[in-house]
Design an enzyme around this catalytic site. Structure first.
Site, mmCIF file in Angstrom:
data_model
loop_
_atom_site.group_PDB
_atom_site.id
_atom_site.type_symbol
_atom_site.label_atom_id
_atom_site.label_comp_id
_atom_site.label_asym_id
_atom_site.label_seq_id
_atom_site.Cartn_x
_atom_site.Cartn_y
_atom_site.Cartn_z
ATOM 1 N N ASP A 1 0.853 -1.186 0.000
ATOM 2 C CA ASP A 1 0.000 0.000 0.000
ATOM 3 C C ASP A 1 0.897 1.247 0.000
ATOM 4 O O ASP A 1 1.880 1.314 0.758
ATOM 5 C CB ASP A 1 -0.905 0.006 1.234
ATOM 6 C CG ASP A 1 -1.928 1.128 1.190
ATOM 7 O OD1 ASP A 1 -2.967 0.931 0.539
ATOM 8 O OD2 ASP A 1 -1.687 2.192 1.797
ATOM 9 N N ASN B 1 -2.796 12.979 -4.200
ATOM 10 C CA ASN B 1 -3.972 13.441 -4.936
ATOM 11 C C ASN B 1 -4.376 14.848 -4.526
ATOM 12 O O ASN B 1 -4.750 15.676 -5.364
ATOM 13 C CB ASN B 1 -5.144 12.479 -4.721
ATOM 14 C CG ASN B 1 -5.075 11.254 -5.621
ATOM 15 O OD1 ASN B 1 -4.534 11.315 -6.722
ATOM 16 N ND2 ASN B 1 -5.626 10.147 -5.161
ATOM 17 N N HIS C 1 -5.748 14.320 -9.417
ATOM 18 C CA HIS C 1 -5.790 12.923 -9.857
ATOM 19 C C HIS C 1 -4.807 12.619 -10.991
ATOM 20 O O HIS C 1 -4.255 11.500 -11.030
ATOM 21 C CB HIS C 1 -7.217 12.538 -10.256
ATOM 22 C CG HIS C 1 -8.123 12.405 -9.075
ATOM 23 N ND1 HIS C 1 -8.017 11.375 -8.166
ATOM 24 C CD2 HIS C 1 -9.137 13.185 -8.630
ATOM 25 C CE1 HIS C 1 -8.921 11.520 -7.209
ATOM 26 N NE2 HIS C 1 -9.625 12.612 -7.481
ATOM 27 N N ASP D 1 -2.421 9.517 -10.660
ATOM 28 C CA ASP D 1 -2.358 8.432 -11.644
ATOM 29 C C ASP D 1 -0.925 8.216 -12.120
ATOM 30 O O ASP D 1 -0.470 7.074 -12.278
ATOM 31 C CB ASP D 1 -3.256 8.752 -12.844
ATOM 32 C CG ASP D 1 -4.741 8.653 -12.507
ATOM 33 O OD1 ASP D 1 -5.057 8.133 -11.424
ATOM 34 O OD2 ASP D 1 -5.556 9.084 -13.339
ATOM 35 N N GLU E 1 -4.719 2.326 -4.337
ATOM 36 C CA GLU E 1 -3.265 2.442 -4.243
ATOM 37 C C GLU E 1 -2.671 1.178 -3.654
ATOM 38 O O GLU E 1 -1.591 1.184 -3.064
ATOM 39 C CB GLU E 1 -2.867 3.656 -3.396
ATOM 40 C CG GLU E 1 -3.274 3.580 -1.936
ATOM 41 C CD GLU E 1 -4.610 4.248 -1.656
ATOM 42 O OE1 GLU E 1 -4.805 4.692 -0.520
ATOM 43 O OE2 GLU E 1 -5.462 4.334 -2.568
#
Length: 307
Positions: free
Chosen positions: A174, A182, A187, A191, A217
């Site tokens: 994680d 973010n 975003h 990404d 994630e």
């Protein structure tokens, strides 16, 4: 009248005698193979056959001449190939049948249908189906296998380990504090970071390791044939690779992230849900222990008991 029918037929029609000599071909046959009938009539049919097909065809003709036609060949539509005047291979559908003798020789007819367009369409269909199947099992953002593919792999590894009694290990990864990425870069930045982390992790893994994206994630790695100690070594290498890399965003800005990793070993009574739960418990322990670390299921249990 019959000649008119053959002249205007859409499919190629041939007549070949028992020696394999072409006795007749209609205009559609000329168009199919690219030869004028004057070039082929009186010539061996093998002239338009691939070498490996010509040899088999000659065997069939000798068989027909001696024992009569084989009913598993004659009258049935089958895949066949011819070579045109330019040397190109043409796939055709072929139906062969016996016709009245000519000049005392047994003769056989053949109707050929050009299958080039059909084969192209079948190829396009197969490629499309393959692409759709791959898309169904691939995470579009990172190009890693998705959760569905990961669960299938997990079941395969479990089954193989039960049969062999060999080791296997599972890791859940994680990205720590990913929400901050973010919130800071939007975003698109998030990404980009996910894709970058996926590439970094893959670069640190061994060829036999299987990595997938299983959540926002969250990633997972299946270590085939690997005990917990060896898996921990690889997981630590992955963690360090991400920690030591500064990710450059295309819109400007830099991102530094770390990973928390939970590890669990295969057990003989493991099932996918239980194995995932054990690795997830270890991941939770890594988070509680300060993040940016690797925790194993045994240590996770110890943390749970002392918390």
């Amino acid at each position: 009248m019959l000649e008119d029918l053959l002249t205007h037929a859409l499919d190629a029609v041939w007549m070949v005698d028992e020696d394999g000599t072409v006795r007749y071909m209609n205009p559609a046959a000329e168009a199919l193979c690219g030869f004028d009938r004057s070039e082929l009539e009186g010539q061996p049919l093998a002239r338009i056959l691939p070498p490996e097909v010509a040899a088999v065809h000659d065997q069939h003709m000798r068989h027909f001449a001696k024992q009569g036609p084989r009913f598993d060949v004659m009258g049935k539509v089958r895949d066949f190939s011819i070579v045109d005047a330019d040397g190109k291979l043409i796939p055709v559908g072929l139906r062969a049948f016996e016709v009245p003798p000519q000049d005392g020789r047994r003769c056989f007819g053949a109707i050929m249908r050009d299958q080039r367009q059909q084969k192209r369409l079948e190829g396009e269909r197969d490629r499309l189906l393959h692409r759709l199947a791959q898309q169904a099992l691939t995470d579009e953002l990172t190009d890693l296998p998705n959760r569905r593919a990961f669960v299938e792999e997990l079941e395969r590894v479990l089954a193989a380990s039960r049969r062999s009694g060999g080791p296997a290990s599972l890791a859940i990864l994680d990205i720590d504090h990913f929400k901050r990425v973010n919130d800071t870069f939007g975003h698109p930045g998030g990404d980009w970071t996910l894709r970058a982390v996926a590439k970094l992790c893959r670069a640190a893994l061994r060829g036999e390791d299987y990595m997938a994206r299983i959540g926002g994630e969250e990633f997972a790695i299946v270590f085939r044939g690997t005990d917990l100690a060896a898996a921990q070594t690889v997981a630590e290498r992955v963690r360090q690779k991400v920690e030591q890399t500064t990710i450059q965003l295309p819109a400007g800005g830099e991102v530094e992230v770390t990973l928390s990793i939970g590890l669990a070993a295969f057990e003989i009574d493991s099932d996918p849900d239980g194995w995932l739960a054990a690795a997830d418990t270890a991941l939770y322990a890594a988070k509680r222990g300060g993040r940016n670390r690797v925790a194993t299921a045994e240590r996770a249990a110890e943390v749970a008991r002392t918390a």
